[in-house]
Design a protein around this motif. Structure first.
Motif, PDB file in Angstrom:
ATOM      1  N   UNK A 143      21.762  30.806  91.857  1.00  0.00           N
ATOM      2  CA  UNK A 143      22.604  29.647  92.179  1.00  0.00           C
ATOM      3  C   UNK A 143      21.754  28.394  92.340  1.00  0.00           C
ATOM      4  N   UNK A 144      20.583  28.537  92.968  1.00  0.00           N
ATOM      5  CA  UNK A 144      19.693  27.382  93.125  1.00  0.00           C
ATOM      6  C   UNK A 144      19.210  26.889  91.774  1.00  0.00           C
ATOM      7  N   UNK A 145      18.785  27.786  90.895  1.00  0.00           N
ATOM      8  CA  UNK A 145      18.315  27.391  89.570  1.00  0.00           C
ATOM      9  C   UNK A 145      19.417  26.712  88.773  1.00  0.00           C
ATOM     10  N   UNK A 146      20.647  27.242  88.872  1.00  0.00           N
ATOM     11  CA  UNK A 146      21.770  26.606  88.172  1.00  0.00           C
ATOM     12  C   UNK A 146      22.000  25.196  88.686  1.00  0.00           C
ATOM     13  N   UNK A 147      21.940  25.014  89.995  1.00  0.00           N
ATOM     14  CA  UNK A 147      22.119  23.675  90.561  1.00  0.00           C
ATOM     15  C   UNK A 147      21.032  22.716  90.126  1.00  0.00           C
ATOM     16  N   UNK A 148      19.778  23.216  90.085  1.00  0.00           N
ATOM     17  CA  UNK A 148      18.671  22.361  89.648  1.00  0.00           C
ATOM     18  C   UNK A 148      18.847  21.958  88.190  1.00  0.00           C
ATOM     19  N   UNK A 149      19.251  22.893  87.329  1.00  0.00           N
ATOM     20  CA  UNK A 149      19.444  22.589  85.913  1.00  0.00           C
ATOM     21  C   UNK A 149      20.579  21.602  85.705  1.00  0.00           C
ATOM     22  N   UNK A 150      21.677  21.766  86.433  1.00  0.00           N
ATOM     23  CA  UNK A 150      22.793  20.829  86.309  1.00  0.00           C
ATOM     24  C   UNK A 150      22.400  19.432  86.785  1.00  0.00           C
ATOM     25  N   UNK A 151      21.650  19.374  87.877  1.00  0.00           N
ATOM     26  CA  UNK A 151      21.197  18.070  88.373  1.00  0.00           C
ATOM     27  C   UNK A 151      20.260  17.404  87.385  1.00  0.00           C
ATOM     28  N   UNK A 152      19.339  18.201  86.809  1.00  0.00           N
ATOM     29  CA  UNK A 152      18.414  17.642  85.822  1.00  0.00           C
ATOM     30  C   UNK A 152      19.157  17.165  84.583  1.00  0.00           C
ATOM     31  N   UNK A 153      20.190  17.910  84.164  1.00  0.00           N
ATOM     32  CA  UNK A 153      20.964  17.498  82.994  1.00  0.00           C
ATOM     33  C   UNK A 153      21.725  16.207  83.254  1.00  0.00           C
ATOM     34  N   UNK A 154      22.222  16.043  84.480  1.00  0.00           N
ATOM     35  CA  UNK A 154      22.945  14.816  84.821  1.00  0.00           C
ATOM     36  C   UNK A 154      21.995  13.625  84.940  1.00  0.00           C
ATOM     37  N   UNK A 155      20.814  13.874  85.538  1.00  0.00           N
ATOM     38  CA  UNK A 155      19.862  12.770  85.754  1.00  0.00           C
ATOM     39  C   UNK A 155      19.163  12.353  84.473  1.00  0.00           C
ATOM     40  N   UNK A 156      19.048  13.244  83.496  1.00  0.00           N
ATOM     41  CA  UNK A 156      18.344  12.957  82.245  1.00  0.00           C
ATOM     42  C   UNK A 156      19.321  13.146  81.090  1.00  0.00           C
ATOM     43  N   UNK A 157      20.118  12.137  80.740  1.00  0.00           N
ATOM     44  CA  UNK A 157      21.083  12.276  79.651  1.00  0.00           C
ATOM     45  C   UNK A 157      20.382  12.501  78.326  1.00  0.00           C
ATOM     46  N   UNK A 158      21.041  13.134  77.384  1.00  0.00           N
ATOM     47  CA  UNK A 158      20.416  13.408  76.084  1.00  0.00           C
ATOM     48  C   UNK A 158      20.052  12.138  75.346  1.00  0.00           C
TER      49      UNK A 158
END
Length: 489
Positions: A464-479
């Motif tokens: 759950x922590x890794x999923x949250x970190x990945x989602x946050x990173x995806x939101x903070x760094x748009x494609x």
């Protein structure tokens, strides 16, 4: 990439030797063919151009390391006493490290020199009863023992494997023992230095305060309660109880500062710093972190004495070579992995994190603490999960809270050790003052380590922590396609 490697020949050669030594843990060679091939490659270096000759030399060093590592592992796995399991005999042995008191027994490392009247030399683990004060480090014992095998996997800990990686294959149950002497030589010097440090850094202190001071200075946690050890681990502050480069740097820096204050020439000051580093390493013992830091500090002093520049990567690799050449099993040890992962994180990640934190309202010193804590936490988290099935979440705030007292604690402890032979009262006063630093560290560990969110120990929570970190990173760094698109078109 290959051209960049050849720009740093010393690092390339040292890394090749480390790789060969480490490879012995995967597969061992049982002949001298790799050594002969290495000698052949080394002898043909002069016939090739610079880059190709450097590559051949790197391969030759890797083969030498592989051969030497295999030989060392074979030597560490050899045990004459393993054939004497469940037999009793009178032995002569030397205690080689501090005793650790547990709930049901006392354990200490030792070297057997005579068994049932026959001479031999084998490292063993001693198990003694609780009814008597344990023998001190360096004591030579005459004892009646029974040879037993170490325990296998139990409650997540495999004693047999852990001891085997230290070259220990039997546990001696000690029935009766008496001290018949003390070891001499370099080991005797190390014992005397440790006794001096242990008797002076926490003079007059008791309980957790004395245990924390001795833990920070000597890397010894046996005086801490089990509950406090858990709090230090959960808070991410347990690394403070392992001797690190900061300790060695402070020892060398204190000697150089004293030499400057007394008007002693820098050359003599460097020799004094080198001697102090060697003495400190002897007193603390063969811990991976202190050997790494001691090698780096000693080579740094030698570099100044010989007017050479000291490369930090080269110093790190030489420290790894020393440890792996003595015992290639150390590669699998958690303390080795934590120590070198933390240093690599400081080299590679901290500069980027410091630049990233420049836009935040943090002081310069706090920015460094946060950057180092974050980098080391990220680098050591996979190791902590693999070795102990836990990940500390609050290591950054815990280290930020603890940082103001770590250097003063070390400085006061070393100052107390320095003045103890001449002014015991002054040493006790410094230790009393240092006790407040230790009490503050205990309070931080208890506060942060006692929080329910201090650490993760379940696989589900980690996912759950890794999923949250990945989602946050995806939101903070748009494609990139979104960044490059023009809203006006």
């Amino acid at each position: 990439m290959s051209e960049r490697l050849f720009r740093y020949p010393s690092q390339l050669l040292a890394g090749s030797l480390c790789l060969g030594l480490s490879a012995a843990n995967v597969a061992r060679v049982q002949s001298v063919v790799p050594l002969a091939l290495a000698l052949l490659l080394g002898g043909s270096v002069a016939a090739f151009r610079e880059q190709r000759s450097l590559g051949l030399l790197a391969v030759a060093l890797a083969l030498v390391g592989w051969w030497w590592g295999s030989a060392r592992l074979d030597a560490l796995d050899r045990s004459p006493l393993r054939s004497r399991l469940e037999t009793a005999a009178r032995v002569r042995m030397t205690v080689t490290g501090p005793a650790r008191r547990g709930k049901y027994d006392v354990r200490a490392p030792a070297v057997v020199t005579r068994f049932a009247g026959r001479g031999l030399r084998e490292h063993v683990q001693l198990k003694l009863g609780l009814g008597r004060a344990p023998p001190p480090q360096g004591a030579i014992l005459a004892a009646l023992v029974r040879v037993t095998a170490p325990r296998g996997p139990k409650n997540g800990f495999d004693e047999r494997t852990w001891l085997r990686r230290q070259g220990v294959h039997v546990v001696l149950l000690v029935d009766r023992w008496r001290i018949v002497g003390r070891r001499a030589g370099l080991g005797g010097i190390a014992d005397a230095l440790r006794r001096q440090l242990q008797g002076s850094v926490a003079r007059g202190l008791t309980g957790n305060r004395a245990a924390v001071v001795e833990g920070v200075v000597l890397g010894e946690d046996s005086g801490l309660s089990d509950q406090l050890k858990l709090r230090f681990r959960a808070s991410g502050l347990y690394h403070l109880l392992a001797v690190s480069g900061q300790n060695v740097a402070l020892v060398a820096g204190s000697v150089l500062l004293l030499a400057w204050l007394l008007g002693i020439p820098r050359l003599l000051g460097q020799f004094g710093a080198l001697a102090a580093i060697c003495g400190y390493v002897l007193a603390v013992g063969a811990q991976p972190s202190v050997i790494r830091a001691g090698v780096a500090g000693a080579l740094g002093c030698l570099a100044w004495l010989t007017a050479r520049s000291a490369d930090r990567w080269h110093l790190l690799l030489v420290g790894a070579i020393v440890l792996l050449a003595w015992n290639p099993y150390v590669l699998l040890d958690a303390s080795f992995q934590f120590s070198f992962a933390a240093v690599l994180a400081i080299f590679l990640l901290v500069p980027h994190l410091r630049r990233f934190l420049e836009g935040y309202p943090l002081g310069a010193s706090l920015r460094v603490v946060v950057a180092i804590s974050s980098a080391c936490g990220l680098a050591t988290a996979p190791i902590a999960w693999f070795q102990f099935h836990s990940v500390q979440l609050l290591t950054v705030p815990a280290n930020a809270l603890a940082a103001p007292v770590v250097a003063p604690l070390l400085g006061l402890a070393l100052a107390a050790a320095a003045v103890a032979p001449f002014a015991p009262g002054a040493a006790a006063a410094l230790a009393w003052l240092n006790g407040w630093c230790a009490a503050y560290l205990v309070a931080v560990a208890q506060l942060v380590g006692g929080l329910p969110i201090a650490q993760i120990r379940s696989t589900r929570a980690l996912l759950m922590l890794l999923a949250g970190v990945l989602l946050t990173a995806a939101y903070a760094c748009p494609p990139r396609w979104r960044q490059s698109s023009n809203p006006s078109t």
